[in-house]
Design a protein around this motif. Structure first.
Motif, short mmCIF file in Angstrom:
data_model
loop_
_atom_site.label_atom_id
_atom_site.label_comp_id
_atom_site.label_asym_id
_atom_site.label_seq_id
_atom_site.Cartn_x
_atom_site.Cartn_y
_atom_site.Cartn_z
N GLU A 131 8.47 -3.39 4.14
CA GLU A 131 7.87 -3.00 2.86
C GLU A 131 8.73 -3.45 1.69
O GLU A 131 8.20 -3.78 0.62
N ARG A 134 7.83 -6.95 1.04
CA ARG A 134 6.49 -7.03 0.44
C ARG A 134 6.54 -6.71 -1.05
O ARG A 134 5.85 -7.34 -1.86
N GLU A 135 7.35 -5.73 -1.41
CA GLU A 135 7.48 -5.37 -2.83
C GLU A 135 8.10 -6.51 -3.63
O GLU A 135 7.76 -6.72 -4.80
#
Length: 308
Positions: A131, A134-135
């Protein structure tokens, strides 16, 4: 295509890694990359490095390699990868954050998506978890996908480090399972003491072409030898100090007795596939005892190569 300079000819999806050995885990990752590339209409590419990052980070603790750079690139192409983006891992690259690295891939190679291998991390800040990547990728227009962990056996995690450990421990059959193919050592035939010829077992002394090549643990192996002219022959290979005929302080050697072959190989390239480990080195009471053991080894190596 091998890319060593920025290229904007295609929109790309990539995976990043050393891909040393291009083992079964790598190939599972690359299949995922190809599949997602086809669905997203992006060209599949592998981002790799000319030398292992540890050679810069810990120069006194170099990593032995399962493949040469040329072998790695060829294997990646054979797996269906269209482009290999080859980077130098230098001080500038080392100091890049994960965001800096993704920006470079996006701006220099039109990367729009990345498939990250299990436990794969990059950037000097080494963000934790998919994550976080992804950010970082979203504002740049880079989609980040996570590949699942691949295991060819519940008890065997697949990694280049695991393969190196198995080879150092003489466990070549387990290494073959992780690699998906026998470990291959490329070298050149050099002059030795020619002691084997005097007892009926002439050997070719092999000097690895790459000084960073992984050398399996000392012992006697069944091997397949790839010779000039596209010829392949079975053989038996010894790595170590030849305790029966040499001083215990003699440098280790790599010698192969090639079956059914008697051409001059001095100075010529050969490649050896490690099929099976047969026994550890041992000192014999006499040359006669050694010769009898070598005859038994030859029979066993023939059988193993026929079945392997």
């Amino acid at each position: 295509m091998l890319l060593t300079q920025p290229d904007h000819s295609h929109r790309r999806i990539v995976s990043v890694g050393m891909f040393d050995g291009v083992h079964e885990g790598h190939r599972a990752l690359l299949r995922d990359l190809l599949d997602k590339g086809a669905k997203l209409h992006l060209r599949p590419a592998a981002v790799t490095f000319r030398c292992h990052p540890r050679h810069l980070v810990k120069p006194g603790n170099r990593v032995a390699m399962l493949m040469s750079l040329d072998e790695r690139i060829d294997k990646l192409h054979r797996c269906g990868i269209e482009d290999v983006i080859l980077l130098d891992f230098d001080e500038k690259t080392r100091m890049m954050s994960a965001r800096d690295f993704l920006v470079m891939l996006h701006d220099s190679y039109d990367v729009e998506a990345i498939v990250m291998g299990f436990n794969n991390r990059f950037g000097h800040d080494r963000p934790e978890g998919i994550e976080a990547y992804r950010e970082i990728g979203a504002p740049l227009g880079i989609r980040v996908f996570a590949a699942k962990e691949y295991r060819c056996d519940p008890s065997l995690a697949v990694s280049s480090s695991a393969v190196r450990h198995l080879l150092a421990s003489c466990e070549v059959k387990k290494a073959t399972r992780l690699l998906g193919h026998p470990y291959r050592l490329a070298g050149r035939v050099v002059h030795g003491k020619e002691l084997g010829r005097t007892i009926g077992f002439p050997t070719a002394n092999i000097e690895p072409l790459d000084s960073d090549s992984v050398i399996p643990g000392n012992g006697v192996y069944a091997v397949k030898v790839h010779l000039p002219g596209g010829i392949t022959r079975p053989g038996m290979l010894n790595i170590g100090h030849r305790p029966t005929v040499d001083s215990p302080y003699a440098p280790p050697s790599i010698e192969v007795n090639i079956f059914d072959y008697d051409a001059d190989l001095y100075g010529k390239p050969v490649a050896v596939d490690f099929i099976a480990f047969m026994r550890h080195e041992q000192a014999f009471e006499s040359i006669g005892e050694l010769t009898r053991q070598l005859a038994a080894d030859r029979d066993e190596a023939r059988r193993l190569c026929l079945n392997g």
